[in-house]
Design a protein around this motif. Structure first.
Motif, PDB file in Angstrom:
ATOM      1  N   LYS A 124     -30.136  22.628  26.824  1.00  0.00           N
ATOM      2  CA  LYS A 124     -29.240  22.572  25.667  1.00  0.00           C
ATOM      3  C   LYS A 124     -29.563  23.733  24.739  1.00  0.00           C
ATOM      4  N   ILE A 125     -28.534  24.499  24.364  1.00  0.00           N
ATOM      5  CA  ILE A 125     -28.741  25.591  23.421  1.00  0.00           C
ATOM      6  C   ILE A 125     -28.954  25.001  22.032  1.00  0.00           C
ATOM      7  N   ILE A 126     -29.976  25.496  21.353  1.00  0.00           N
ATOM      8  CA  ILE A 126     -30.328  24.996  20.033  1.00  0.00           C
ATOM      9  C   ILE A 126     -29.744  25.924  18.971  1.00  0.00           C
ATOM     10  N   SER A 127     -29.058  25.347  18.015  1.00  0.00           N
ATOM     11  CA  SER A 127     -28.502  26.119  16.906  1.00  0.00           C
ATOM     12  C   SER A 127     -29.638  26.649  16.038  1.00  0.00           C
ATOM     13  N   LYS A 128     -29.505  27.893  15.594  1.00  0.00           N
ATOM     14  CA  LYS A 128     -30.539  28.485  14.734  1.00  0.00           C
ATOM     15  C   LYS A 128     -30.795  27.619  13.496  1.00  0.00           C
TER      16      LYS A 128
END
Length: 64
Positions: free
Chosen positions: A37-41
């Motif tokens: 899962k890509i993590i939001s900054k």
């Protein structure tokens, strides 16, 4: 153990943001994926690295 870019690393409870800063990453020039899962900054400071996490850190490099 946490797996970061294929390497197993023993980290105590640390936020993703703290880990990145401690290891010299430029947050504006990377994308982080944890367990596919890509993590939001915006969430880097809220995500705590946990045992068994698989982390991929991708850096952007300019050039031509």
């Amino acid at each position: 153990m946490v797996y970061i870019n294929g390497n197993s690393i023993d980290v105590a409870a640390i936020t993703l943001k703290d880990y990145l800063l401690k290891n010299g990453y430029s947050i504006s020039k990377i994308v982080v994926e944890i367990n596919n899962k890509i993590i939001s900054k915006a969430n880097y400071e809220n995500v705590i690295l946990s045992f068994g996490d698989v982390v991929e850190i991708v850096s952007f490099v300019g050039g031509g």
